[in-house]
Write a protein that holds these residues in place. Structure first.
Motif, mmCIF file in Angstrom:
data_model
loop_
_atom_site.group_PDB
_atom_site.id
_atom_site.type_symbol
_atom_site.label_atom_id
_atom_site.label_comp_id
_atom_site.label_asym_id
_atom_site.label_seq_id
_atom_site.Cartn_x
_atom_site.Cartn_y
_atom_site.Cartn_z
ATOM 1 N N LEU A 44 0.851 -1.185 0.000
ATOM 2 C CA LEU A 44 0.000 0.000 0.000
ATOM 3 C C LEU A 44 0.887 1.234 0.000
ATOM 4 O O LEU A 44 2.067 1.180 0.369
ATOM 5 C CB LEU A 44 -0.913 0.032 1.224
ATOM 6 N N TYR A 45 0.300 2.387 -0.408
ATOM 7 C CA TYR A 45 1.055 3.632 -0.479
ATOM 8 C C TYR A 45 0.290 4.742 0.231
ATOM 9 O O TYR A 45 -0.942 4.742 0.264
ATOM 10 C CB TYR A 45 1.293 4.030 -1.947
ATOM 11 N N THR A 59 -1.455 1.480 -5.461
ATOM 12 C CA THR A 59 -0.562 2.098 -6.433
ATOM 13 C C THR A 59 -0.180 3.486 -5.921
ATOM 14 O O THR A 59 -0.879 4.059 -5.072
ATOM 15 C CB THR A 59 -1.218 2.251 -7.817
ATOM 16 N N GLU A 60 0.905 4.044 -6.451
ATOM 17 C CA GLU A 60 1.299 5.384 -6.035
ATOM 18 C C GLU A 60 0.256 6.416 -6.448
ATOM 19 O O GLU A 60 0.050 7.417 -5.754
ATOM 20 C CB GLU A 60 2.668 5.735 -6.614
ATOM 21 N N LEU A 67 -2.503 7.992 6.676
ATOM 22 C CA LEU A 67 -1.821 6.763 7.053
ATOM 23 C C LEU A 67 -2.732 5.812 7.818
ATOM 24 O O LEU A 67 -2.690 4.597 7.614
ATOM 25 C CB LEU A 67 -0.583 7.103 7.884
ATOM 26 N N ALA A 68 -3.572 6.343 8.688
ATOM 27 C CA ALA A 68 -4.458 5.487 9.470
ATOM 28 C C ALA A 68 -5.391 4.681 8.571
ATOM 29 O O ALA A 68 -5.723 3.529 8.878
ATOM 30 C CB ALA A 68 -5.263 6.323 10.461
ATOM 31 N N ASP A 69 -5.845 5.246 7.447
ATOM 32 C CA ASP A 69 -6.711 4.518 6.519
ATOM 33 C C ASP A 69 -5.954 3.368 5.856
ATOM 34 O O ASP A 69 -6.492 2.266 5.691
ATOM 35 C CB ASP A 69 -7.265 5.457 5.448
ATOM 36 N N TRP A 81 4.178 1.881 2.055
ATOM 37 C CA TRP A 81 5.235 2.804 1.641
ATOM 38 C C TRP A 81 4.743 4.237 1.807
ATOM 39 O O TRP A 81 3.704 4.610 1.265
ATOM 40 C CB TRP A 81 5.611 2.559 0.186
ATOM 41 N N LEU A 82 5.520 5.051 2.533
ATOM 42 C CA LEU A 82 5.202 6.465 2.668
ATOM 43 C C LEU A 82 6.004 7.234 1.626
ATOM 44 O O LEU A 82 7.240 7.231 1.648
ATOM 45 C CB LEU A 82 5.553 6.965 4.072
ATOM 46 N N LEU A 83 5.297 7.882 0.705
ATOM 47 C CA LEU A 83 5.959 8.644 -0.352
ATOM 48 C C LEU A 83 6.478 9.961 0.209
ATOM 49 O O LEU A 83 5.944 10.486 1.184
ATOM 50 C CB LEU A 83 4.991 8.881 -1.505
ATOM 51 N N PRO A 84 7.533 10.523 -0.386
ATOM 52 C CA PRO A 84 8.129 11.751 0.152
ATOM 53 C C PRO A 84 7.110 12.872 0.318
ATOM 54 O O PRO A 84 6.344 13.177 -0.593
ATOM 55 C CB PRO A 84 9.177 12.117 -0.904
#
Length: 211
Positions: A44-45, A59-60, A67-69, A81-84
């Protein structure tokens, strides 16, 4: 034996409809259930402010903006994955990690993913041995008046993170670990700094009772 078939579904929710028929009378009955089955995504992203966010966030382009969702949609073994991005995120209040989930900054550099959290409940609670947070920065005051305003760690691992600038309340409440309270688990290759306390609390940056 009757033949069997395996059906593979993409991540998301699946509606199910079942119809039965009385072969004697010809009568039929159908029952339908919406979103009866959920297929959990492996990956997940998350990207703060993403206007195109769409479940299951796999997908990105459809990354969750909260984030909680994404954490709620993840299952055991999932990687988020946390995107910048660098933005305040008041929606982190619900990030209590009680399953085998990896939450990791996409670039590996904690300065590229900065979560600024002020007030409310603590930023992260890790309470599963298989939980991992890696490669991000948690900043801001965090929850005030509780042990571990940014992180309460009873199980799991925090690796290559920066946890900073937690602030205790100005009253006489006693706080153990303004930034981090560790009762178990493991913290590796991380920087914990800048905790501020109005009194002689136990551990302006980190307090430990285990680990």
């Amino acid at each position: 034996d009757k033949p069997s078939a395996a059906v593979v579904f993409a991540p998301g929710t699946i509606d199910v409809s079942l119809t039965v028929k009385n072969l004697t009378t010809g009568q039929t009955y159908t029952d339908a259930k919406a979103a009866l089955i959920t297929v959990v995504p492996e990956t997940l992203y998350v990207k703060k402010g993403n206007a195109s966010a769409a479940f299951p966030y796999d997908t990105e382009e459809t990354a969750s903006s909260i984030l909680a969702d994404a954490l709620a949609a993840a299952g055991d073994g999932s990687t988020i994955w946390l995107l910048p991005s660098e933005a305040a995120d008041p929606d982190l209040d619900a990030c209590s990690v009680g399953k085998t989930v990896t939450i990791v900054g996409k670039t590996g550099n904690p300065e590229d993913v900065v979560i600024t959290h002020n007030g409310g409940s603590r930023t992260f609670t890790l309470r599963h041995s298989g939980a991992l947070i890696e490669g991000l920065t948690v900043s801001g005051s965090g929850a005030q008046g509780v042990d571990g305003g940014h992180l309460h760690l009873s199980a799991g691992t925090v690796r290559k993170c920066i946890i900073e600038n937690g602030k205790a309340t100005t009253d006489n409440s006693r706080v153990n670990g303004v930034n981090v309270f560790q009762a178990g688990g493991l913290i590796e290759d991380s920087v914990i700094r800048g905790g501020k306390s109005a009194r002689d609390n136990d551990g302006a940056n980190i307090a430990m009772s285990g680990g």
